[in-house]
Enzyme design. Structure first.
Site, PDB file in Angstrom:
ATOM      1  N   LYS A 175      33.548  32.340  40.912  1.00  0.00           N
ATOM      2  CA  LYS A 175      34.884  32.074  41.460  1.00  0.00           C
ATOM      3  C   LYS A 175      34.723  31.738  42.942  1.00  0.00           C
ATOM      4  O   LYS A 175      34.972  32.565  43.833  1.00  0.00           O
ATOM      5  CB  LYS A 175      35.821  33.271  41.224  1.00  0.00           C
ATOM      6  CG  LYS A 175      37.292  32.895  41.206  1.00  0.00           C
ATOM      7  CD  LYS A 175      38.127  33.982  40.561  1.00  0.00           C
ATOM      8  CE  LYS A 175      39.618  33.799  40.724  1.00  0.00           C
ATOM      9  NZ  LYS A 175      40.193  32.571  40.206  1.00  0.00           N
TER      10      LYS A 175
ATOM     11  N   TYR B 151      36.126  34.467  45.747  1.00  0.00           N
ATOM     12  CA  TYR B 151      37.434  35.115  45.846  1.00  0.00           C
ATOM     13  C   TYR B 151      37.850  35.697  44.505  1.00  0.00           C
ATOM     14  O   TYR B 151      37.210  35.469  43.478  1.00  0.00           O
ATOM     15  CB  TYR B 151      38.489  34.125  46.356  1.00  0.00           C
ATOM     16  CG  TYR B 151      38.953  33.093  45.333  1.00  0.00           C
ATOM     17  CD1 TYR B 151      38.144  32.039  44.949  1.00  0.00           C
ATOM     18  CD2 TYR B 151      40.222  33.179  44.761  1.00  0.00           C
ATOM     19  CE1 TYR B 151      38.578  31.097  44.023  1.00  0.00           C
ATOM     20  CE2 TYR B 151      40.666  32.246  43.834  1.00  0.00           C
ATOM     21  CZ  TYR B 151      39.836  31.208  43.464  1.00  0.00           C
ATOM     22  OH  TYR B 151      40.264  30.287  42.547  1.00  0.00           O
TER      23      TYR B 151
ATOM     24  N   LEU C  95      35.379  29.558  34.143  1.00  0.00           N
ATOM     25  CA  LEU C  95      35.560  30.871  34.747  1.00  0.00           C
ATOM     26  C   LEU C  95      35.833  31.887  33.633  1.00  0.00           C
ATOM     27  O   LEU C  95      36.678  31.635  32.775  1.00  0.00           O
ATOM     28  CB  LEU C  95      36.742  30.852  35.725  1.00  0.00           C
ATOM     29  CG  LEU C  95      36.861  32.153  36.512  1.00  0.00           C
ATOM     30  CD1 LEU C  95      35.845  32.167  37.645  1.00  0.00           C
ATOM     31  CD2 LEU C  95      38.255  32.348  37.051  1.00  0.00           C
TER      32      LEU C  95
HETATM   33  N1  PDD Z   1      42.850  31.070  38.967  1.00  0.00           N
HETATM   34  N2  PDD Z   1      39.865  29.145  35.348  1.00  0.00           N
HETATM   35  C1  PDD Z   1      40.022  28.794  36.642  1.00  0.00           C
HETATM   36  C2  PDD Z   1      39.312  27.602  37.160  1.00  0.00           C
HETATM   37  C3  PDD Z   1      40.865  29.576  37.467  1.00  0.00           C
HETATM   38  O1  PDD Z   1      41.009  29.232  38.769  1.00  0.00           O
HETATM   39  C4  PDD Z   1      41.555  30.687  36.926  1.00  0.00           C
HETATM   40  C5  PDD Z   1      42.466  31.556  37.745  1.00  0.00           C
HETATM   41  C6  PDD Z   1      41.358  30.999  35.562  1.00  0.00           C
HETATM   42  C7  PDD Z   1      42.034  32.184  34.903  1.00  0.00           C
HETATM   43  O2  PDD Z   1      41.392  33.400  35.231  1.00  0.00           O
HETATM   44  P1  PDD Z   1      42.208  34.772  35.291  1.00  0.00           P
HETATM   45  O3  PDD Z   1      42.838  34.985  33.942  1.00  0.00           O
HETATM   46  O4  PDD Z   1      41.174  35.794  35.586  1.00  0.00           O
HETATM   47  O5  PDD Z   1      43.250  34.631  36.380  1.00  0.00           O
HETATM   48  C8  PDD Z   1      40.496  30.209  34.815  1.00  0.00           C
HETATM   49  C9  PDD Z   1      43.508  31.930  39.923  1.00  0.00           C
HETATM   50  C10 PDD Z   1      44.738  32.585  39.413  1.00  0.00           C
HETATM   51  C11 PDD Z   1      43.710  31.143  41.225  1.00  0.00           C
HETATM   52  O6  PDD Z   1      42.766  30.483  41.602  1.00  0.00           O
HETATM   53  O7  PDD Z   1      44.760  31.258  41.843  1.00  0.00           O
END
Ligand code: PDD
Length: 286
Positions: free
Chosen positions: A144, A30, A200
């Protein structure tokens, strides 16, 4: 309005068969993409990371970037609010339950939008409490994946402790948050771990580092020890929906003087400036 496998419809009408491998195995990936003033922010980077995730689970991308862009554009247009949070989700589709990949099964593609609720001013003024926990996830945290059970359990630990995020430690080093990336300020230098299979590759993480380079903010991309985390002057959390947030308590103890620090104030301001510039300057990505 949501998108599901070729159709646009109200979310109440959307149905997925119970044999969808997303439901049975969590077999999918996702993205979460923030939308400001009806324009997806950093869309190209999110689509690149989606491709990385799909490659990681050996699933063909069901759409070109142009097709994704058009689908996302229709969802943004079909939902209320200037600022939205797009969620897109691809699974390996519907097949008889068997761990091995099915042959000739179409991927399931789902897109929805929610209002983008960036942290309110009160939260920026006080900062948030976080707890720490052992990072017990798999060794492909760069994907992800929709199979988020470890992240769900880890994040709930924070909620149970009256905190907002769980910061993860593996072999004595910080990896990331349960749903965010983490920066620490130590001896005036901004530290964050290098991108690898243990975290991530955050889009917001990249923006903070780009800002640090452009503005000459001292920073190092290197492993960060548990000791450095626990003795940090400041701890910052980043994600697409939280933007940048100061962590002012860790495991019940104050971080620095227990208030959001100068590095947070500077980076938060520069992040907002950057966002404004990009959203004003680039025109519609659609
Ligand atoms: N989550 N690490 C993890 C495990 C995450 O799930 C997320 C973001 C990030 C930050 O990545 P980014 O800056 O690209 O949003 C780091 C999203 C927002 C979620 O699962 O809702």
């Amino acid at each position: 309005m949501i998108y599901l496998n070729g159709d646009f419809m109200p979310i109440e009408e959307a149905r997925v068969p119970v044999l969808d491998r997303g439901f049975i195995f969590g077999d999918g990936v996702y993205e979460v993409i923030p939308v400001y003033s009806r324009r997806p922010f950093r869309l190209a980077e999110h689509l690149r990371r989606l491709q990385h995730s799909l490659d990681g689970i050996r699933l063909a991308n069901p759409h070109s970037d142009e097709e994704w862009s058009a689908l996302l554009g229709r969802i943004v247009a079909g939902n209320a609010g200037e600022d939205q949070s797009l969620y897109l989700h691809v699974t390996r589709g519907v097949a008889r339950r068997d761990h091995a990949f099915p042959e000739d099964t179409a991927a399931t593609v789902f897109i929805m939008s929610n209002p983008l609720l960036v942290p309110p001013q009160e939260l920026l003024a006080t900062g948030i409490p976080a707890v720490t926990a052992a990072d017990n996830r798999w060794l492909r945290c760069d994907i992800k994946a929709i199979s988020l059970l470890p992240n769900v359990l880890l994040r709930q630990m924070a909620v149970d402790a009256g905190a907002r995020e769980t910061i993860l430690l593996r072999d004595g080093f910080m990896t990331e948050g349960a749903a965010s990336n983490i920066f620490v300020l130590k001896d005036g230098v901004l530290l964050t771990p290098p991108k690898n299979h243990l975290m991530l590759p955050g889009i917001t993480y990249d923006i903070v580092l780009e800002i640090a380079v452009a503005r000459g903010i001292r920073h190092e991309i290197r492993t960060v020890s548990e000791h450095e985390l626990r003795t940090a002057q400041e701890i910052l959390l980043t994600s697409s929906t939280k933007e940048i947030l100061p962590v002012t308590r860790l495991d019940g103890r104050p971080v620095g003087d227990g208030r959001p620090g100068a590095a947070f104030a500077l980076l938060h301001r520069l992040y907002q400036d950057y966002k404004e510039r990009v959203m004003r300057g680039n025109g519609s990505p659609f």
